[in-house]
Write a protein that holds these residues in place. Structure first.
Motif: not given
Length: 301
Positions: A134-141, A146-161
């Motif tokens: 899940w750390i890999w799934l939550y990676q910012p870049d 965050n890749h799915l959010l970028a595809v949907a045109g949404l801002d990235q999220v700093a999930w763990l920070s």
């Protein structure tokens, strides 16, 4: 040569008179229980009354000073609040999602063994593997989310920070990891509901939704109570995934009380004070369990 009908030795008779047969069978378990549970509990309680430290080997008795300090410790109350918040956020989805998964499998969808394996397999993974995944799934870049959010045109999220979303990310990880156990309990309970109840409801003209609300859910009320209590107790003891995902951060915004005990005892070297916090938390858990038990008893009456 002794007779096959020779009487038992006097020593064996005296032991049997002193110890009932059931106690003799339970003696190995009781010995291990006393060695690994009762003695540590007693020793920890004694430590909480001393100034025991990792850097000193001659502790002094200080009475209730550690407990007095703990009750005035704002960081302890903050960590306890994080623990209660995690419990509130995680308990409802871990019960509701497990029920939905069990109902889905119990309805007889094709490939049931695949569904059961997919739902229960994450529960078998060690916490280190789950956290790394899940750390890999939550990676910012590079993370999937965050890749799915970028595809949907949404801002990235700093999930763990990000303090506003870190606790939710931990809850999501915990849901994926542990919901399989509750799913298994619900599935076993569904399989034990008598078929004649559904047959009688169908004869009365009840449809699928009416059978769910009038037959299935009432029959699952007891197991729902049990699962809820077990889930609350498990959530109150959260530590592993929080420590591996965020180490209590950012800015201690996700640090549970057990991690605070760890920090005080093994980072701050104050074992006596850490023991006092542990027993305060233990007392709160016992009170919460007693309140839940009393509430369920009144509901059953």
């Amino acid at each position: 040569m002794s007779s096959p009908h020779a009487s038992p030795r006097p020593g064996a008779l005296s032991v049997r008179r002193l110890l009932p047969p059931g106690l003799l069978f339970a003696l190995p378990f009781l010995t291990l229980f006393a060695l690994f549970m009762l003695w540590p509990l007693g020793h920890g309680l004694w430590m909480s009354l001393t100034d025991q430290s990792l850097s000193a080997h001659d502790p002094s008795f200080i009475g209730l000073d550690n407990f007095t300090e703990a009750l005035q410790d704002a960081e302890m109350w903050r960590a306890l609040g994080h623990t209660l918040w995690f419990t509130a956020l995680s308990t409802v989805p871990l019960v509701a999602v497990a029920l939905g998964m069990a109902l889905l499998v119990h309805t007889g969808v094709p490939g049931q063994w695949v569904w059961r394996l997919a739902f229960f397999a994450p529960y078998l993974l060690p916490v280190g593997v789950v956290s790394l995944l899940w750390i890999w799934l939550y990676q910012p870049d590079l993370g999937l989310y965050n890749h799915l959010l970028a595809v949907a045109g949404l801002d990235q999220v700093a999930w763990l920070s990000d303090e506003s979303v870190a606790m939710g990310a931990i809850v999501l990880t915990t849901l994926w990891w542990t919901v399989g156990f509750n799913f298994l309990l619900y599935l076993a309970a569904l399989q034990s509901i008598p078929d004649h109840l559904y047959e009688a409801a169908a004869i009365d003209g009840a449809g699928a939704w009416r059978r769910l609300w009038s037959v299935t859910l009432p029959q699952l009320s007891r197991i729902t109570m049990v699962i809820t209590v077990l889930q609350i107790l498990a959530s109150l003891k959260v530590f592993d995934q929080v420590y591996l995902l965020t180490k209590g951060g950012p800015n201690n915004s996700t640090r549970p009380v057990i991690e605070y005990v760890y920090d005080v005892g093994f980072t701050g070297y104050r074992l006596g004070y850490a023991s006092a916090i542990s027993y305060i938390f233990f007392a709160l858990v016992v009170l919460a369990s007693a309140a839940q038990y009393a509430a369920f008893r009144r509901r059953e009456k």
